[in-house]
Design a protein around this motif. Sequence first.
Motif, PDB file in Angstrom:
ATOM      1  N   GLU A   1     -20.371  15.860 -11.404  1.00 16.77           N
ATOM      2  CA  GLU A   1     -19.472  16.278 -12.370  1.00 16.77           C
ATOM      3  C   GLU A   1     -17.914  16.029 -11.617  1.00 16.77           C
ATOM      4  OE1 GLU A   1     -18.193  20.947 -11.520  1.00 16.77           O
ATOM      5  OE2 GLU A   1     -20.447  20.597 -12.397  1.00 16.77           O
ATOM      6  N   LYS A   2     -17.797  15.860 -10.601  1.00 18.08           N
ATOM      7  CA  LYS A   2     -16.637  15.339  -9.840  1.00 18.08           C
ATOM      8  C   LYS A   2     -16.353  13.761 -10.149  1.00 18.08           C
ATOM      9  CE  LYS A   2     -14.574  19.199  -7.985  1.00 18.08           C
ATOM     10  NZ  LYS A   2     -13.277  19.177  -8.016  1.00 18.08           N
ATOM     11  N   LEU A   3     -17.510  13.012 -10.248  1.00 25.88           N
ATOM     12  CA  LEU A   3     -17.291  11.427 -10.397  1.00 25.88           C
ATOM     13  C   LEU A   3     -17.745  10.947 -11.653  1.00 25.88           C
ATOM     14  CD1 LEU A   3     -19.179  11.065  -6.665  1.00 25.88           C
ATOM     15  CD2 LEU A   3     -16.709  11.192  -7.200  1.00 25.88           C
ATOM     16  N   LEU A   4     -18.937  11.527 -12.232  1.00 23.99           N
ATOM     17  CA  LEU A   4     -19.434  10.932 -13.783  1.00 23.99           C
ATOM     18  C   LEU A   4     -18.611  11.094 -14.618  1.00 23.99           C
ATOM     19  CD1 LEU A   4     -23.092  11.386 -12.659  1.00 23.99           C
ATOM     20  CD2 LEU A   4     -21.844   9.178 -12.979  1.00 23.99           C
ATOM     21  N   ASN A   5     -17.805  12.144 -14.779  1.00 24.16           N
ATOM     22  CA  ASN A   5     -17.224  12.799 -16.118  1.00 24.16           C
ATOM     23  C   ASN A   5     -18.346  12.807 -17.145  1.00 24.16           C
ATOM     24  OD1 ASN A   5     -14.678  12.790 -14.896  1.00 24.16           O
ATOM     25  ND2 ASN A   5     -14.286  10.595 -15.001  1.00 24.16           N
ATOM     26  N   ASP A   6     -18.172  11.724 -18.130  1.00 22.54           N
ATOM     27  CA  ASP A   6     -19.248  11.957 -19.231  1.00 22.54           C
ATOM     28  C   ASP A   6     -20.361  11.017 -19.335  1.00 22.54           C
ATOM     29  OD1 ASP A   6     -20.101  13.296 -21.586  1.00 22.54           O
ATOM     30  OD2 ASP A   6     -18.906  11.892 -22.913  1.00 22.54           O
ATOM     31  N   ASP A   7     -20.268  10.130 -18.074  1.00 26.50           N
ATOM     32  CA  ASP A   7     -21.091   9.042 -18.153  1.00 26.50           C
ATOM     33  C   ASP A   7     -22.295   9.148 -17.166  1.00 26.50           C
ATOM     34  OD1 ASP A   7     -19.545   6.936 -19.587  1.00 26.50           O
ATOM     35  OD2 ASP A   7     -18.134   6.843 -17.675  1.00 26.50           O
ATOM     36  N   LEU A   8     -23.428   8.341 -17.114  1.00 25.51           N
ATOM     37  CA  LEU A   8     -24.550   8.710 -16.553  1.00 25.51           C
ATOM     38  C   LEU A   8     -24.659   7.921 -15.270  1.00 25.51           C
ATOM     39  CD1 LEU A   8     -27.327   8.847 -19.522  1.00 25.51           C
ATOM     40  CD2 LEU A   8     -26.199  11.030 -18.234  1.00 25.51           C
ATOM     41  N   ILE A   9     -23.656   6.801 -15.294  1.00 26.70           N
ATOM     42  CA  ILE A   9     -23.791   5.881 -13.979  1.00 26.70           C
ATOM     43  C   ILE A   9     -22.202   5.413 -13.788  1.00 26.70           C
ATOM     44  CG2 ILE A   9     -24.395   4.039 -15.451  1.00 26.70           C
ATOM     45  CD1 ILE A   9     -25.742   2.641 -13.067  1.00 26.70           C
ATOM     46  N   MET A  10     -21.826   5.372 -12.619  1.00 27.61           N
ATOM     47  CA  MET A  10     -20.679   4.652 -12.116  1.00 27.61           C
ATOM     48  C   MET A  10     -20.623   4.060 -10.975  1.00 27.61           C
ATOM     49  SD  MET A  10     -18.776   6.621  -9.949  1.00 27.61           S
ATOM     50  CE  MET A  10     -17.160   6.503 -10.269  1.00 27.61           C
ATOM     51  N   ILE A  11     -19.677   3.377 -10.529  1.00 25.76           N
ATOM     52  CA  ILE A  11     -19.660   2.850  -9.185  1.00 25.76           C
ATOM     53  C   ILE A  11     -18.367   2.993  -8.522  1.00 25.76           C
ATOM     54  CG2 ILE A  11     -21.236   0.746  -9.454  1.00 25.76           C
ATOM     55  CD1 ILE A  11     -18.954  -0.995  -9.677  1.00 25.76           C
ATOM     56  N   ARG A  12     -18.203   3.114  -7.310  1.00 24.59           N
ATOM     57  CA  ARG A  12     -16.978   3.453  -6.650  1.00 24.59           C
ATOM     58  C   ARG A  12     -17.211   2.571  -5.037  1.00 24.59           C
ATOM     59  NH1 ARG A  12     -15.905   7.694  -3.160  1.00 24.59           N
ATOM     60  NH2 ARG A  12     -13.990   8.108  -4.288  1.00 24.59           N
TER      61      ARG A  12
END
Length: 320
Positions: free
Chosen positions: A43-54
Amino acid sequence: MDRTLLEQLMELTEEEKEILKGNQEVNREIYTGLTSNFVVQSEKLLNDDLIMIRKHPRYIHFPKHSHDFIEMNYVYHGTFEQQIGDQVISLEQGDILLLNQYVEHELKACNTEDIVINFIIHPAFFDSILPNIASGTIQTQMVHFLFNSMFDYNQQAEFLFYPLSGNDQISEMMDQLIQTMNGDSLFARSKIKFLMGLLLIELMEQQPQSQALSEEQKFLQTVFEYIEEEYKNANLEDLAKIVNQTSYGVSRKIKTLTNKNFKDLLQEKRLTMAKHSLLYSDLPIQTIAEEVGYENISYFYRIFKKKYGMTPKAYQSSMK
């Protein structure tokens, strides 16, 4: 390797700038709201998405931690060393490491030339991908990893290591993924899902074939396929006929294996499709609700707001 992309990734992030100023302890507030165990929260990184990169922050040692999502580490440039239990794993440029949410690992500080891309993936991201790659009677370690990560009853730590240095096909695919996820294309989400599916298939070919799926995994595969294809009109009775079991038996088995009931899984799929239509179509909300299987517009509004914290109309306006 895309040299322009590499130059962009070499630039300092705000987090790295703070580290170079002398802040040599990981800022936990970026990663978790917990005060005891170090668990990186989606929840700290994805917000409302199911996948993200950093980009993994350089110049700092990450203490032992776990996370509540599936993580994929990709070494874009340089090297990357981490410890999982008693095992030290050294990754080189092009290598990939997949970890499920039960793994605890410790990460050695990266140097300037070490560019590592972290893929943060909610297990639900694989709901629609898994049925398409989990076909046939003999399955790969990748399929077992995904099944066990999504529905693991004993919460067993598991990871897959792919030493792929020099694999140009994987490198080109990763370039496309990173560029797509950093861009703002109208079709970015669909393209990401497509590229991730291709990537998983490529990774499956890098591993020897393993044991066949268990009966529980075969059952879940059928459930996923049915919901994926028939979500508009799906119902428990039809699914029970497909698996040749009673409705009660199917309902109880789904609850045991996933900790969710059939209605939860179906609703998740329908709301995901509704959200996509709200973003990428000009259809009236009434039509969108009907297209995903809800004839009662008031009920659709109610469950959408409960799930996403705002009405469909408000969500559409805020995102557009």
